[in-house]
Write a protein that holds these residues in place. Structure first.
Motif, mmCIF file in Angstrom:
data_model
loop_
_atom_site.group_PDB
_atom_site.id
_atom_site.type_symbol
_atom_site.label_atom_id
_atom_site.label_comp_id
_atom_site.label_asym_id
_atom_site.label_seq_id
_atom_site.Cartn_x
_atom_site.Cartn_y
_atom_site.Cartn_z
ATOM 1 N N TYR A 11 -0.878 4.881 44.198
ATOM 2 C CA TYR A 11 -1.967 3.995 44.590
ATOM 3 C C TYR A 11 -3.168 4.755 45.163
ATOM 4 O O TYR A 11 -4.315 4.323 45.024
ATOM 5 C CB TYR A 11 -1.480 2.928 45.574
ATOM 6 N N PRO A 32 -2.495 -6.120 39.861
ATOM 7 C CA PRO A 32 -1.129 -5.603 39.746
ATOM 8 C C PRO A 32 -0.939 -5.075 38.323
ATOM 9 O O PRO A 32 -1.480 -5.645 37.384
ATOM 10 C CB PRO A 32 -0.250 -6.833 39.979
ATOM 11 N N THR A 33 -0.212 -4.006 38.170
ATOM 12 C CA THR A 33 -0.029 -3.419 36.837
ATOM 13 C C THR A 33 0.797 -4.358 35.950
ATOM 14 O O THR A 33 1.915 -4.728 36.322
ATOM 15 C CB THR A 33 0.689 -2.058 36.949
ATOM 16 N N SER A 40 6.731 0.127 36.752
ATOM 17 C CA SER A 40 6.539 0.476 38.162
ATOM 18 C C SER A 40 5.598 -0.527 38.793
ATOM 19 O O SER A 40 4.614 -0.909 38.179
ATOM 20 C CB SER A 40 5.906 1.858 38.277
ATOM 21 N N CYS A 41 5.912 -0.948 40.002
ATOM 22 C CA CYS A 41 5.031 -1.911 40.667
ATOM 23 C C CYS A 41 3.837 -1.173 41.251
ATOM 24 O O CYS A 41 3.900 0.005 41.544
ATOM 25 C CB CYS A 41 5.755 -2.597 41.802
ATOM 26 N N GLY A 42 2.749 -1.879 41.418
ATOM 27 C CA GLY A 42 1.604 -1.292 42.101
ATOM 28 C C GLY A 42 0.298 -1.588 41.400
ATOM 29 O O GLY A 42 0.249 -2.365 40.453
ATOM 30 N N ILE A 43 -0.767 -0.925 41.866
ATOM 31 C CA ILE A 43 -2.092 -1.302 41.375
ATOM 32 C C ILE A 43 -2.482 -0.608 40.073
ATOM 33 O O ILE A 43 -2.020 0.492 39.761
ATOM 34 C CB ILE A 43 -3.220 -1.006 42.409
ATOM 35 N N MET B 1 -0.378 2.363 40.968
ATOM 36 C CA MET B 1 0.957 2.180 40.407
ATOM 37 C C MET B 1 1.861 3.314 40.857
ATOM 38 O O MET B 1 1.679 4.450 40.479
ATOM 39 C CB MET B 1 0.828 2.208 38.882
ATOM 40 N N GLY B 2 2.780 3.004 41.691
ATOM 41 C CA GLY B 2 3.641 4.085 42.141
ATOM 42 C C GLY B 2 5.077 3.800 41.772
ATOM 43 O O GLY B 2 5.438 2.671 41.443
ATOM 44 N N ASP B 3 5.905 4.807 41.815
ATOM 45 C CA ASP B 3 7.312 4.565 41.568
ATOM 46 C C ASP B 3 8.009 4.466 42.912
ATOM 47 O O ASP B 3 8.176 5.458 43.615
ATOM 48 C CB ASP B 3 7.888 5.705 40.718
ATOM 49 N N TYR B 4 8.387 3.273 43.252
ATOM 50 C CA TYR B 4 8.935 3.032 44.585
ATOM 51 C C TYR B 4 10.461 2.899 44.590
ATOM 52 O O TYR B 4 11.043 2.546 45.606
ATOM 53 C CB TYR B 4 8.307 1.767 45.179
ATOM 54 N N TRP B 8 12.994 2.062 47.740
ATOM 55 C CA TRP B 8 13.759 0.817 47.833
ATOM 56 C C TRP B 8 15.264 1.109 47.904
ATOM 57 O O TRP B 8 15.996 0.396 48.591
ATOM 58 C CB TRP B 8 13.438 -0.086 46.633
ATOM 59 N N PRO B 26 2.824 -9.704 38.558
ATOM 60 C CA PRO B 26 1.544 -9.451 37.888
ATOM 61 C C PRO B 26 1.040 -10.646 37.082
ATOM 62 O O PRO B 26 -0.129 -10.994 37.140
ATOM 63 C CB PRO B 26 1.849 -8.262 36.969
ATOM 64 N N ALA B 51 -0.898 -6.400 45.039
ATOM 65 C CA ALA B 51 -0.306 -5.518 44.028
ATOM 66 C C ALA B 51 0.640 -4.503 44.674
ATOM 67 O O ALA B 51 1.639 -4.102 44.091
ATOM 68 C CB ALA B 51 -1.410 -4.792 43.253
ATOM 69 N N GLU B 52 0.315 -4.107 45.897
ATOM 70 C CA GLU B 52 1.102 -3.079 46.586
ATOM 71 C C GLU B 52 1.960 -3.681 47.700
ATOM 72 O O GLU B 52 2.385 -2.971 48.606
ATOM 73 C CB GLU B 52 0.155 -2.027 47.189
#
Lengths: 73, 419
Positions: A11, A32-33, A40-43, B1-4, B8, B26, B51-52
């Motif tokens: 991000y 959101p992607t 992958s979740c996130g922007i 977009m990150g790999d979390y 988790w 989304p 989104a985050e």
């Protein structure tokens, strides 16, 4: 209608590009992607097609890392 | 977009189940929020937060904990954030606004209780909310029977501190709430190892007051005809207020208000009906009613709810040189919130009538989460007063499912035609 997205490895890269787009007065929307593009979740950043070259030039001249430009029809 | 995924996993989440939620967000957010026309540019920040929501913010919490900080989860506008800040902890609102969590919630709770309570229980026991997993403790209160008894179940899963909220507003009740705040201070001091001082408490009060002021500024801007921001966007800002870093939230909300102030200079009346929503809270990502109403020829311009005016109205006075005095100030402010858990609760009727005038309201929608009895019962009183004032009123009782969306739309449509 086709939608255009820029994806990032994380991000903070997205936020970096955001501040550059803001400086250059280029319109964008943080989103959101979409699942079709990555699990992958996130922007990601949604942009107008006509700005694509200008954005590419901004990225080239910066340290922003991206995963690429994508289009969903 | 990150790999979390790694984060988790470390938080002991059910990754596979949680992914169903991640996959839905989304599209849901895109359909409801990103299809709105002419949104303020400053809403990009709030898009980012959504989104985050299970990513970047959780990373911040985890980083803070690694540095020795504490994180506590809350559900209610009565929990005094000032105390949490004064002990250098982070307070976050917890997951409770999606149908996704209901099924797991019903494994431990009866089906005929409010969806918000079932959702938070489900989010915890299903291991699908990273906020719960990040929390060192959750702080409950006694605003309704369902919550009051649910804390006992939650206590089996994680440390819970329950604040006993008095149900009347006499002087003795305000004193009781002062006591509860003091007990909470002790508990927070134990948890964090940080002592509350006059200085730290004043600082906490100041941050919370500035946050209230930023939200009040946003709501005041909605009094313009037309409102420079949709009800959906304003609701999102309120929802984000519960989990975001307070200083950053204040800065971004003020930025949004600056932009809206410019907008109102250009805007011309749009003929949309101006609606007030009153009733029960809408936790993230509950956008159901707003998206239905604003899909029609109407705009929601104020929410008399806990995710609206009740969260920011009135400030805590900073006058006083002792912790006792500051606690008294806090008790007075919090006991002035007009929640339906109080008997009587005339202040709420007065608020609704006042807002109807201030926001130039064409009609009121009474939003009642299913099985929330205190609000359902209070409808009668509100209905009577609004009838006297000739203000149209529609009651919508619903949960988080999509089954009744069409039916609600038809009822709202008919209501808008009538007013």
């Amino acid at each position: 209608m086709a939608k255009h997205y820029i994806l990032f490895p994380n991000y903070s890269q997205g936020l970096k590009l955001e501040s550059l787009l803001k400086q250059k007065d280029i319109k964008y929307v943080i989103s959101p992607t979409p699942r079709q593009l990555s699990s992958s979740c996130g922007i990601s950043i949604m942009y107008n097609k006509e700005d694509e070259n200008a954005i590419k030039n901004i990225i080239i001249g910066s340290s922003v890392k991206i995963n690429g430009f994508f289009t969903i029809d | 977009m990150g790999d979390y995924k790694k984060m988790w996993q470390d938080l002991n989440m059910d990754i596979e189940k949680h992914d169903i939620l991640c996959a839905a967000l989304p599209e849901q957010f895109g359909d409801i929020y990103l299809t709105q026309k002419n949104r303020p540019d400053a809403m990009n920040y709030f898009n980012y937060v959504v989104a985050e929501i299970h990513g970047a913010r959780i990373m911040e919490l985890e980083k803070y904990k690694k540095e020795g900080g504490s994180v506590v989860g809350t559900f209610c506008v009565f929990v005094p954030d000032e105390v949490i800040l004064a002990t250098k902890a982070i307070g976050v609102g917890l997951c409770s606004g999606s149908q996704f969590w209901i099924e797991d919630g019903e494994k431990v709770l009866p089906r005929n209780i409010c969806p918000l309570v079932k959702a938070f229980a489900g989010a915890k026991i299903g291991l699908t909310c990273p906020y719960f997993q990040s929390c060192d403790m959750i702080v409950g209160e006694t605003t309704c029977d369902a919550k009051k008894k649910a804390w006992e179940i939650m206590d089996e899963y994680m440390p819970v501190h329950v604040m006993e909220l008095p149900q009347m507003k006499r002087e003795k009740n305000i004193k009781e709430w002062e006591d509860e705040i003091k007990i909470f201070i002790n508990r927070m001091e134990e948890l964090t190892g940080n002592k509350v001082t006059v200085e730290s408490l004043k600082k906490g009060i100041d941050v919370c007051n500035r946050k209230r002021r930023a939200l009040k500024r946003l709501y005041d801007l909605r009094k313009n005809i037309p409102s420079p921001i949709s009800g959906l966007d304003a609701l999102l800002v309120s929802q984000v207020a519960f989990s975001d870093d307070p200083e950053r939230f204040i800065e971004k909300t003020e930025e949004l208000c600056d932009e809206l102030e410019e907008r109102v200079k250009e805007l011309k009346p749009n003929g949309k009906k101006r609606i007030m929503v009153t009733g029960t809270p809408m936790a993230l990502p509950n956008w159901k009613l707003h998206s239905i109403v604003e899909g029609l020829n109407a705009e929601i311009v104020v929410e008399e709810t806990c995710t609206g005016t009740r969260y920011f109205e009135n400030e805590v006075s900073i006058e006083g040189d002792t912790i006792d005095e500051l606690v008294r100030n806090m008790a007075e402010r919090y006991m002035d919130i007009n929640c339906a858990c109080f008997t009587p609760n005339e202040g709420r009727t007065e608020d609704i009538v006042k807002y109807a005038e201030e926001y130039n309201i064409d009609g009121v929608i009474y939003y009642n989460l299913s099985f929330c009895h205190t609000y359902a019962i209070e409808y009668e009183k509100i209905e009577k007063v609004l009838k006297e004032k000739d203000i149209p009123l529609l009651k919508i009782e619903t949960d988080y499912s999509e089954e009744d969306t069409g039916q609600i739309k038809t009822r709202v449509e008919a209501f808008l035609e009538m007013i």
